[in-house]
Every structure is written in C-alpha cells, then in structure tokens.
Design a protein around this motif. Structure first.
Motif, mmCIF file in Angstrom:
data_model
loop_
_atom_site.group_PDB
_atom_site.id
_atom_site.type_symbol
_atom_site.label_atom_id
_atom_site.label_comp_id
_atom_site.label_asym_id
_atom_site.label_seq_id
_atom_site.Cartn_x
_atom_site.Cartn_y
_atom_site.Cartn_z
ATOM 1 N N ALA A 1 23.270 2.114 31.878
ATOM 2 C CA ALA A 1 23.419 0.722 32.447
ATOM 3 C C ALA A 1 22.347 -0.450 32.138
ATOM 4 O O ALA A 1 22.474 -1.321 31.950
ATOM 5 N N CYS A 2 21.089 0.300 32.110
ATOM 6 C CA CYS A 2 19.795 -0.539 31.806
ATOM 7 C C CYS A 2 20.015 -1.291 30.423
ATOM 8 O O CYS A 2 19.508 -2.165 30.136
ATOM 9 N N ARG B 1 26.905 -10.969 35.614
ATOM 10 C CA ARG B 1 25.498 -11.321 35.936
ATOM 11 C C ARG B 1 24.829 -11.922 34.710
ATOM 12 O O ARG B 1 23.763 -12.772 35.007
ATOM 13 N N LEU C 1 22.754 -2.074 28.907
ATOM 14 C CA LEU C 1 24.003 -3.042 28.859
ATOM 15 C C LEU C 1 23.526 -4.650 28.908
ATOM 16 O O LEU C 1 24.327 -5.276 27.686
ATOM 17 N N PRO C 2 22.756 -5.124 29.482
ATOM 18 C CA PRO C 2 22.184 -6.445 29.341
ATOM 19 C C PRO C 2 21.937 -6.847 27.856
ATOM 20 O O PRO C 2 22.135 -8.095 27.339
ATOM 21 N N ARG D 1 31.044 -1.310 35.341
ATOM 22 C CA ARG D 1 29.643 -1.573 34.877
ATOM 23 C C ARG D 1 29.552 -2.503 33.893
ATOM 24 O O ARG D 1 28.708 -3.517 34.199
ATOM 25 N N THR E 1 28.078 -6.521 34.570
ATOM 26 C CA THR E 1 26.946 -6.851 33.517
ATOM 27 C C THR E 1 27.244 -8.538 33.082
ATOM 28 O O THR E 1 26.506 -9.119 32.955
#
Length: 238
Positions: A12-13, A65, A15-16, A58, A62
């Motif tokens: 998940a970290c 955000r 993905l941005p 997820r 993302t």
C-alpha cells in the motif's frame, strides 16, 4: 498485490507513487476510475460494490487521497448514496471535495453527501435548475456553482478557477462518455474483477461517438485474480 511487468510485490505504501499525478500541472488533469467485470458490466444488481475487492478498495482510497477534487454525476451520487470523502489528501488536512454535476439540482439535502462530510460538496449546475432546489442545497451547506452549461470544458474551467487541477472522475458512464467525446480524459484507472456478470448492466461509458483515443499502460497490477490497470493518453507520453 504484485506488479505484472516484473512480478515484484507492491504494498500500500507504494501506491501513491505508482498513481501520482504529473508534476506542475498547468491545467486540470482528468483521471477516470471504474471497476468492471470481465464481460464489461459496471454493476451487480445496479451497484458497483458487487464488483469490488480489497485491492480495488486500496487503490480507490489512494486515488481519492491524491486528488484535489472528486467529480461525479448526480445519477451516480443518488444510486451509490454518496457521502463525503473520509481521509485527508496526501499533504493536506482535509479530504478532497465531491463535485456533483447536475442539470436539475435534484439532490436530497438530507442525504449523506451533505450530512456526512468534512468538506462542503460542490454542486455544478445551471440557471435552468429549479431555484428552490438550488436554495435548499445551499442551505444544507452545498457550494453551488451556477454555470452557463455543463459541458466538460465549462466544468473543468470552473474546477481550474478553484485551483482544483488533480481531477478524479468516478462516473457515471454518461459523464465519462461526455468527457471522452470532449477529448478531456487524460487517464483511465480500471479494475477488472474476475467475474462474468451477464444481464443488462451498462458499460463504463456511453454517449456521443467520436474517434478512438489511443491509451498506453503505465501500471499493471494483479491481486488474487483482480487486475488493476492504469492507462494514460498516448499523447501525454510523447
């Protein structure tokens, strides 16, 4: 979740970074996000939730955000019982606002869109919409923008005027089709759920015809059979 291009795991970290908007945008960049079945259905029993998965959620979170604004048609707002985005944007204290496109201003002031949100929704409408409805939306805390028309150039010009250039469109298919016809879609993020749905469910876009637009993949992810695809316009990679 893994990257299909090289098989490496993606958490998940990461993905941005994989879904970052271009830097220093001089105009609104329109990213459209949809989930569909393998046979092209955008809903199960009328709702997109039946196609979702943990990986899709997820990526969905993302994308929200990362955005300055979430653009959506009123029909989707009503069908999906929209509420405000919950998590603050990356590097910001507040979530992005929901911007609703509606020619009629037919929105329920008592719905979660107005009652369950940390940021006032933006309602993009015209002077032809019922004045009483517009007044009720304003009284409920909505930020009503009365525009000359609801064509994509006018909608995006209003978002640009507000400094909202990282645009995430979540549908519906009619709004997506209008954006395609106006050559205004820069990017498509598509989750392909490993399901065959059949029936009469719609596709991810419908509306005016036009020439096909070439797209190129920039991220191809897989998680338990779910494909998470990111494509940008070929012109934007030249």
């Amino acid at each position: 979740m893994r990257n299909l291009t090289d098989g490496t795991p993606v958490d998940a970290c990461a993905l941005p970074g994989l879904y970052a908007y271009p830097a220093e945008l001089a105009r609104p960049w329109v990213r459209v996000n949809f989930v569909s079945s393998l046979d092209g259905a955008v809903s199960v029993d009328g709702l997109s939730g039946g196609l979702g998965s943990p990986a899709d959620k997820r990526v969905f979170g993302t994308l929200r955000r990362l955005a300055d604004v979430i653009l959506v048609g009123a029909g989707t707002v009503r069908a999906e019982n929209y509420r405000g985005a919950r998590k603050p944007g990356f590097g910001r204290d507040a979530p992005p606002p929901i911007a609703v496109v509606t020619g009629s201003a037919d929105l329920d002031p008592a719905s979660p869109l107005f009652t369950d949100t940390a940021v006032a929704p933006i309602v993009l409408t015209t002077a032809a919409a019922d004045p009483g409805r517009r007044a009720a939306i304003t009284a409920a805390g909505g930020d009503v923008a009365v525009l000359d028309d609801l064509t994509p150039p006018t909608l995006l010009a209003e978002l640009d005027r507000r400094g909202l250039r990282k645009v995430l469109c979540e549908g519906g298919p009619g709004l997506h089709g209008d954006l395609i016809a106006a050559d205004a879609v820069d990017e498509l993020c598509l989750t392909a759920a490993p399901l065959l749905v059949g029936g009469g469910a719609g596709r991810i876009s419908h509306g005016p015809g036009g020439p096909p637009r070439a797209m190129r993949p920039v991220a191809l992810l897989e998680d338990d059979g779910v494909l998470l695809l990111r494509y940008v316009r070929a012109r934007d990679q030249e």
